[in-house]
Design a protein around this motif. Sequence first.
Motif, PDB file in Angstrom:
ATOM      1  N   ILE A 157      49.560  39.921  45.340  1.00  0.00           N
ATOM      2  CA  ILE A 157      48.699  40.929  44.719  1.00  0.00           C
ATOM      3  C   ILE A 157      49.496  42.177  44.360  1.00  0.00           C
ATOM      4  N   GLU A 158      50.429  42.577  45.222  1.00  0.00           N
ATOM      5  CA  GLU A 158      51.184  43.804  44.931  1.00  0.00           C
ATOM      6  C   GLU A 158      52.107  43.647  43.721  1.00  0.00           C
ATOM      7  N   SER A 159      52.331  42.414  43.264  1.00  0.00           N
ATOM      8  CA  SER A 159      53.182  42.209  42.086  1.00  0.00           C
ATOM      9  C   SER A 159      52.400  42.329  40.776  1.00  0.00           C
ATOM     10  N   ILE A 160      51.081  42.377  40.851  1.00  0.00           N
ATOM     11  CA  ILE A 160      50.258  42.358  39.637  1.00  0.00           C
ATOM     12  C   ILE A 160      50.178  43.749  39.005  1.00  0.00           C
ATOM     13  N   ALA A 161      50.644  43.822  37.756  1.00  0.00           N
ATOM     14  CA  ALA A 161      50.576  45.075  36.997  1.00  0.00           C
ATOM     15  C   ALA A 161      49.230  45.186  36.292  1.00  0.00           C
ATOM     16  N   ARG A 162      48.794  44.089  35.667  1.00  0.00           N
ATOM     17  CA  ARG A 162      47.524  44.047  34.942  1.00  0.00           C
ATOM     18  C   ARG A 162      46.962  42.637  35.032  1.00  0.00           C
ATOM     19  N   ALA A 163      45.638  42.567  35.073  1.00  0.00           N
ATOM     20  CA  ALA A 163      44.969  41.266  35.050  1.00  0.00           C
ATOM     21  C   ALA A 163      43.615  41.449  34.372  1.00  0.00           C
ATOM     22  N   ARG A 164      43.214  40.436  33.637  1.00  0.00           N
ATOM     23  CA  ARG A 164      41.913  40.494  32.970  1.00  0.00           C
ATOM     24  C   ARG A 164      41.398  39.084  32.780  1.00  0.00           C
ATOM     25  N   LEU A 165      40.078  38.973  32.676  1.00  0.00           N
ATOM     26  CA  LEU A 165      39.477  37.690  32.342  1.00  0.00           C
ATOM     27  C   LEU A 165      39.769  37.380  30.881  1.00  0.00           C
ATOM     28  N   VAL A 166      39.871  36.098  30.577  1.00  0.00           N
ATOM     29  CA  VAL A 166      40.092  35.649  29.209  1.00  0.00           C
ATOM     30  C   VAL A 166      38.745  35.254  28.625  1.00  0.00           C
ATOM     31  N   PRO A 189      38.826  43.839  33.186  1.00  0.00           N
ATOM     32  CA  PRO A 189      40.030  43.868  34.010  1.00  0.00           C
ATOM     33  C   PRO A 189      39.699  43.424  35.434  1.00  0.00           C
ATOM     34  N   LEU A 190      40.664  42.830  36.077  1.00  0.00           N
ATOM     35  CA  LEU A 190      40.538  42.417  37.475  1.00  0.00           C
ATOM     36  C   LEU A 190      41.420  43.371  38.277  1.00  0.00           C
ATOM     37  N   VAL A 191      40.808  44.225  39.088  1.00  0.00           N
ATOM     38  CA  VAL A 191      41.570  45.273  39.757  1.00  0.00           C
ATOM     39  C   VAL A 191      41.495  45.230  41.284  1.00  0.00           C
ATOM     40  N   ARG A 192      40.532  44.514  41.823  1.00  0.00           N
ATOM     41  CA  ARG A 192      40.374  44.429  43.277  1.00  0.00           C
ATOM     42  C   ARG A 192      40.487  42.976  43.729  1.00  0.00           C
ATOM     43  N   LYS A 193      40.755  42.802  45.003  1.00  0.00           N
ATOM     44  CA  LYS A 193      40.730  41.444  45.562  1.00  0.00           C
ATOM     45  C   LYS A 193      39.375  40.799  45.293  1.00  0.00           C
ATOM     46  N   SER A 194      38.314  41.573  45.469  1.00  0.00           N
ATOM     47  CA  SER A 194      36.964  41.033  45.281  1.00  0.00           C
ATOM     48  C   SER A 194      36.738  40.557  43.844  1.00  0.00           C
ATOM     49  N   ASP A 195      37.431  41.148  42.873  1.00  0.00           N
ATOM     50  CA  ASP A 195      37.313  40.679  41.490  1.00  0.00           C
ATOM     51  C   ASP A 195      37.844  39.254  41.365  1.00  0.00           C
ATOM     52  N   PHE A 196      38.965  38.991  42.009  1.00  0.00           N
ATOM     53  CA  PHE A 196      39.543  37.646  41.948  1.00  0.00           C
ATOM     54  C   PHE A 196      38.662  36.636  42.686  1.00  0.00           C
ATOM     55  N   GLU A 197      38.011  37.077  43.765  1.00  0.00           N
ATOM     56  CA  GLU A 197      37.083  36.194  44.480  1.00  0.00           C
ATOM     57  C   GLU A 197      35.837  35.930  43.644  1.00  0.00           C
ATOM     58  N   ARG A 198      35.320  36.956  43.026  1.00  0.00           N
ATOM     59  CA  ARG A 198      34.088  36.848  42.225  1.00  0.00           C
ATOM     60  C   ARG A 198      34.263  35.920  41.030  1.00  0.00           C
ATOM     61  N   TRP A 199      35.456  35.892  40.449  1.00  0.00           N
ATOM     62  CA  TRP A 199      35.677  35.163  39.203  1.00  0.00           C
ATOM     63  C   TRP A 199      36.471  33.870  39.391  1.00  0.00           C
ATOM     64  N   VAL A 200      36.415  33.296  40.592  1.00  0.00           N
ATOM     65  CA  VAL A 200      37.045  31.979  40.827  1.00  0.00           C
ATOM     66  C   VAL A 200      36.456  30.978  39.833  1.00  0.00           C
ATOM     67  N   GLY A 201      37.328  30.183  39.240  1.00  0.00           N
ATOM     68  CA  GLY A 201      36.899  29.168  38.285  1.00  0.00           C
ATOM     69  C   GLY A 201      36.967  29.629  36.841  1.00  0.00           C
ATOM     70  N   TYR A 202      37.273  30.899  36.622  1.00  0.00           N
ATOM     71  CA  TYR A 202      37.374  31.436  35.266  1.00  0.00           C
ATOM     72  C   TYR A 202      38.832  31.682  34.906  1.00  0.00           C
ATOM     73  N   ASP A 203      39.101  31.681  33.610  1.00  0.00           N
ATOM     74  CA  ASP A 203      40.471  31.878  33.120  1.00  0.00           C
ATOM     75  C   ASP A 203      40.843  33.349  33.117  1.00  0.00           C
ATOM     76  N   ALA A 204      42.104  33.605  33.437  1.00  0.00           N
ATOM     77  CA  ALA A 204      42.607  34.976  33.490  1.00  0.00           C
ATOM     78  C   ALA A 204      44.008  35.044  32.900  1.00  0.00           C
ATOM     79  N   GLU A 205      44.346  36.222  32.450  1.00  0.00           N
ATOM     80  CA  GLU A 205      45.719  36.548  32.046  1.00  0.00           C
ATOM     81  C   GLU A 205      46.217  37.561  33.059  1.00  0.00           C
ATOM     82  N   ILE A 206      47.326  37.260  33.692  1.00  0.00           N
ATOM     83  CA  ILE A 206      47.879  38.137  34.722  1.00  0.00           C
ATOM     84  C   ILE A 206      49.302  38.490  34.339  1.00  0.00           C
ATOM     85  N   GLU A 207      49.595  39.784  34.347  1.00  0.00           N
ATOM     86  CA  GLU A 207      50.961  40.254  34.091  1.00  0.00           C
ATOM     87  C   GLU A 207      51.493  40.854  35.376  1.00  0.00           C
TER      88      GLU A 207
END
Length: 168
Positions: free
Chosen positions: A133-142, A73-91
């Motif tokens: 970011i405040e609109s994101i309910a769930r996010a995870r790497l694919v 799961p991607l739960v922090r801003k730093s998670d999105f920074e760390r995983w730049v270039g990777y696929d994600a599913e965001i709800e």
Amino acid sequence: MPILNCEEFRLVKVNLFDHNGKTLQIMAEKLDGTMSIEDCEKLSNVLSSFLDIEDPLPYAYNLEISSPGIDRPLVRKSDFERWVGYDAEIETEYFLFGRKIFFGTIVGLKENHVVINIINGLDKEHGKVTLPIESIARARLVFTDSLITESFQREKALRKANEADRES
């Protein structure tokens, strides 16, 4: 959870769900991003004692300690920074651009927004959307080949570093 910090673990996510009674799932990782079975066992022992004393839930439950896994799961801003270039599913919590679920490659952060390059692009010119970011309910790497490769490379590098530390 302060107990995690003193043990050099970082909390990723906490879930409480009905599975063979109540299950309290605590997803964590070490500060270097790894989490072995031995680490899960160590954290389980520490947290079991802490939770027995604090008794935060008014009913019986099973404690489950787990790593975030490859498709974490991607739960922090730093998670999105760390995983730049990777696929994600965001709800998202609410509809944006006519939908709530987005699949795409993480481009980065822009102020308090996650920028992703949508697979089957919405914006025909750029293929990018910006999600608050405040609109994101769930996010995870694919789970993808590149994510698996990166995971193996990271594990290998950490093993080498640990071996070098033991030899010195």
